[in-house]
Design a protein around this motif. Structure first.
Motif, mmCIF file in Angstrom:
data_model
loop_
_atom_site.group_PDB
_atom_site.id
_atom_site.type_symbol
_atom_site.label_atom_id
_atom_site.label_comp_id
_atom_site.label_asym_id
_atom_site.label_seq_id
_atom_site.Cartn_x
_atom_site.Cartn_y
_atom_site.Cartn_z
ATOM 1 N N LEU A 1 -0.546 1.620 11.124
ATOM 2 C CA LEU A 1 -0.344 3.061 11.222
ATOM 3 C C LEU A 1 -1.181 3.550 12.399
ATOM 4 O O LEU A 1 -2.390 3.294 12.460
ATOM 5 C CB LEU A 1 -0.806 3.796 9.964
ATOM 6 N N ARG B 1 -10.099 7.049 2.303
ATOM 7 C CA ARG B 1 -9.967 5.679 1.859
ATOM 8 C C ARG B 1 -11.180 4.869 2.308
ATOM 9 O O ARG B 1 -11.828 5.184 3.324
ATOM 10 C CB ARG B 1 -8.706 5.045 2.480
ATOM 11 N N TRP C 1 0.654 3.758 1.741
ATOM 12 C CA TRP C 1 0.863 4.223 3.111
ATOM 13 C C TRP C 1 1.746 3.286 3.932
ATOM 14 O O TRP C 1 2.011 3.543 5.105
ATOM 15 C CB TRP C 1 -0.481 4.355 3.831
ATOM 16 N N ASP D 1 0.837 -1.197 0.000
ATOM 17 C CA ASP D 1 0.000 0.000 0.000
ATOM 18 C C ASP D 1 0.878 1.256 0.000
ATOM 19 O O ASP D 1 1.976 1.257 0.591
ATOM 20 C CB ASP D 1 -0.892 -0.005 1.247
ATOM 21 N N VAL E 1 -1.315 8.189 10.637
ATOM 22 C CA VAL E 1 -2.177 8.833 9.661
ATOM 23 C C VAL E 1 -3.193 9.680 10.415
ATOM 24 O O VAL E 1 -3.668 9.294 11.490
ATOM 25 C CB VAL E 1 -2.892 7.797 8.763
ATOM 26 N N ARG F 1 4.488 4.550 6.294
ATOM 27 C CA ARG F 1 4.155 5.591 7.255
ATOM 28 C C ARG F 1 3.997 5.004 8.654
ATOM 29 O O ARG F 1 3.663 3.834 8.826
ATOM 30 C CB ARG F 1 2.866 6.310 6.841
ATOM 31 N N VAL G 1 -8.899 -0.083 4.240
ATOM 32 C CA VAL G 1 -8.028 0.075 5.407
ATOM 33 C C VAL G 1 -8.797 -0.405 6.637
ATOM 34 O O VAL G 1 -9.892 0.102 6.928
ATOM 35 C CB VAL G 1 -7.622 1.548 5.586
ATOM 36 N N ASP H 1 -7.001 12.378 6.383
ATOM 37 C CA ASP H 1 -6.513 11.497 5.322
ATOM 38 C C ASP H 1 -7.220 10.144 5.367
ATOM 39 O O ASP H 1 -7.534 9.551 4.334
ATOM 40 C CB ASP H 1 -5.004 11.279 5.454
ATOM 41 N N LEU H 2 -7.438 9.654 6.564
ATOM 42 C CA LEU H 2 -7.994 8.309 6.720
ATOM 43 C C LEU H 2 -9.335 8.166 6.023
ATOM 44 O O LEU H 2 -9.595 7.166 5.344
ATOM 45 C CB LEU H 2 -8.136 7.985 8.218
#
Length: 288
Positions: A247, A185, A171, A169, A177, A174, A233, A181-182
């Motif tokens: 994350l 998705r 991300w 992915d 998060v 990272r 996610v 941003d989360l």
């Protein structure tokens, strides 16, 4: 039935003679013999063969011996438990907690206990009623809300809620998060019965951020499995599965508390174990 005649009977059977048993127990032979005769009259059976030959158990005595040995062992265990209670020691410690907490926090902590600690047992309980288990036999309850006023307790940890993504992915490299941003998705979240979902809901409401597409699951493991298939996610508090990458979701935390009854005879021991659990959580989750 008195235990003393049983002890004498078992001592004679194990020593092989009244003489040897009396010497081992620092008693006179007549006194021990009288006690065994009294036991035989009470039971209505002859425990030994007395025919002038070698002293030996009768068939009835051989059958009765293991029963007497078990009864004496249980009596000794009962007295030892009573002595431990009177001294404020715990021989067993029953911990009640929600399922994810048991799996990801309590079970790893139990692996650090030693032979000097109480023998642990666990009860899985939903968060809403976990503290009520203290009135049903649990010694230590771990919840995600502050303990009730009828209990005493300590804060254990502020644990992260994780966003899990596949290793390929964008991300995956990272560490964390933000919620803005989360929500861009597709999210694989638990239902509102579960604290990670409620914690995320509260953070979104406080920051004015709205959900994008979400899919609900009753199982955190299933949410991770679907994330591993590339469908979104996963947002859960469980440890990682299926080679997913975690994350930390910024600003979304789950509080853990430990509580016990203030008048529990082992309250000092319970508190000491709860404090060790707090230290364990800080180390395991790199909390400061």
């Amino acid at each position: 039935m008195e235990l003393r005649p049983l002890r004498y009977f078992v001592a004679i059977a194990e020593a092989g003679s009244v003489t040897a048993a009396a010497a081992a127990l620092h008693l006179t032979q007549p006194s021990m013999s009288r006690q065994v005769h009294q036991l035989e009259r009470q039971l209505g059976i002859d425990l030994f063969v007395r025919d002038g030959g070698p002293f030996r158990l009768s068939a009835a005595g051989s059958e009765f011996l293991p029963l007497a040995q078990r009864l004496l062992a249980q009596a000794e265990a009962t007295w030892e438990t009573a002595r431990a209670i009177a001294a404020g020691r715990l021989q067993r410690l029953t911990i009640a907690a929600p399922g994810t907490t048991l799996t990801d926090v309590v079970a790893p902590f139990l692996a650090t206990l030693t032979g000097d600690d109480p023998m642990p047992a666990v009860w899985e309980e939903v968060p809403a009623s976990v503290y009520a288990t203290l009135g049903r036999g649990a010694d230590l309850a771990i919840g995600t809300t502050l303990w009730p006023s009828t209990c005493v307790g300590i804060p254990l940890a502020e644990l992260p809620v994780w966003a899990y993504v596949r290793p390929d992915d964008p991300w995956a490299s990272r560490d964390s998060v933000g919620v803005a941003d989360l929500v861009t998705r597709p999210l694989l979240v638990q239902t509102r019965d579960f604290h990670p979902r409620r914690a995320l809901d509260q953070t979104l409401a406080a920051t004015g951020v709205a959900y994008g597409p979400i899919h609900e699951f009753a199982s955190a493991e299933v949410a991770q499995a679907v994330a591993a298939s590339g469908r979104g996610v996963a947002v859960v508090s469980d440890d990682p599965r299926f080679d997913l990458r975690p994350l930390a979701i910024q600003g979304v935390r789950i509080s853990l508390y430990a509580a016990w009854e203030p008048h529990h005879h082992g309250a000092d021991t319970i508190q000491a174990i709860a404090e060790r659990l707090r230290t364990f959580c800080a180390t395991r989750y790199n909390l400061t």
